[in-house]
Design a protein around this motif. Sequence first.
Motif, short mmCIF file in Angstrom:
data_model
loop_
_atom_site.label_atom_id
_atom_site.label_comp_id
_atom_site.label_asym_id
_atom_site.label_seq_id
_atom_site.Cartn_x
_atom_site.Cartn_y
_atom_site.Cartn_z
N THR A 274 -64.28 25.84 -55.98
CA THR A 274 -64.83 26.36 -54.73
C THR A 274 -64.76 25.34 -53.59
OG1 THR A 274 -67.01 25.75 -55.51
CG2 THR A 274 -66.39 28.05 -55.78
N GLY A 275 -64.49 24.06 -53.92
CA GLY A 275 -64.37 23.05 -52.85
C GLY A 275 -63.16 22.17 -53.09
N PRO A 276 -61.97 22.77 -53.17
CA PRO A 276 -60.79 21.98 -53.53
C PRO A 276 -60.31 21.09 -52.38
CG PRO A 276 -60.15 24.25 -53.07
CD PRO A 276 -61.63 24.16 -52.83
N SER A 277 -60.37 19.77 -52.56
CA SER A 277 -59.93 18.91 -51.45
C SER A 277 -58.71 18.07 -51.81
CB SER A 277 -61.08 18.01 -50.99
OG SER A 277 -61.96 17.72 -52.01
N ILE A 278 -58.32 18.09 -53.08
CA ILE A 278 -57.24 17.20 -53.52
C ILE A 278 -55.91 17.47 -52.80
CG2 ILE A 278 -55.84 16.55 -55.55
CD1 ILE A 278 -58.58 15.26 -55.66
N PRO A 279 -55.42 18.73 -52.71
CA PRO A 279 -54.10 18.92 -52.07
C PRO A 279 -54.06 18.38 -50.64
CG PRO A 279 -54.78 20.93 -53.19
CD PRO A 279 -55.96 20.00 -53.22
#
Length: 282
Positions: A80-85
């Motif tokens: 719900t909080g994907p920041s890696i890409p």
Amino acid sequence: MEQERKCNETGCNGDCSNCSSAKQEPESFIEAPNKYSKIKNVIGVVSGKGGVGKSMVTAMLAVLMSRKGYKVGILDADITGPSIPKMFGINSRAKMNDKGILPEVTAGGIKIMSCNLLLENPDAPVVWRGPVLAGAVKQFWTDVFWDEIDFLFVDMPPGTGDVPLTVYQSLPIDGAVIVTTPQDLVSLIVKKACNMANMMNIRVLGMVENMSYVKCPDCGKEFEIFGKSNFNELCSEMQIMPLGRMPIDTKLTELCNEGEFEKFYASYLEDAANMIETAYNK
Ligand code: ADP
């Protein structure tokens, strides 16, 4: 109940010491990885709370291990909080071949899988219930063709609820790195995350304190803006190895914003990376 049923079926005589039914191991829910992939070590990066820098620590450890020459992947389980890409400047969509879903590869060769690589619109919120979120993480393990990986870092979903529980049960996590910040409220919740890892029999490799201080660019003085750090006390109380303290560093934020995270040169987590290397060099 299950044991009682087995006893009834097998004609129990009340003596469990020689009974094969009583000796059965608890059922394992660990899933097999994608059959064409060979993943040596799976390290979960954990915090009880969102926003403490779990993704930052995951990304930094991944880059440091990659710089040491290992084949590294990041499984972004923070659905719900994907920041890696974004941190690595990846905004393309994942593709597939006959071996599975293909992770995207960063400029430095780190393989990444995140739900943002699958969504048509990366700004779309993921409004899914717990089992669906957990199912997506499982698929990042079972359906993604990771090929050969020495260290797969899992940016764990925050908290101690349904989703992290399923991730712990389904992925063979070899070790966990805990991330905290110097605030009593965070320490309290981080303790829950540590205790959860212990309950799941996951080896806790150590703890990182993020946002520990800010260094004045003019005079070099360090300011503990969240108050005095209790990191060493927390580590001894929880009997966890301290892996390092990381300041609030605006250069890191800029690199994240620009999608150029691999260009960082900071030694905050070098000891942590060395420790991981030593712990897993079998
Ligand atoms: P989490 O994964 O725990 O939710 P993130 O790693 O996404 O947290 O960090 C939250 C925000 O704080 C991000 O914008 C990130 O760039 C920033 N941040 C985290 N750690 C640092 C740090 N040490 N210095 C500067 N900015 C940081």
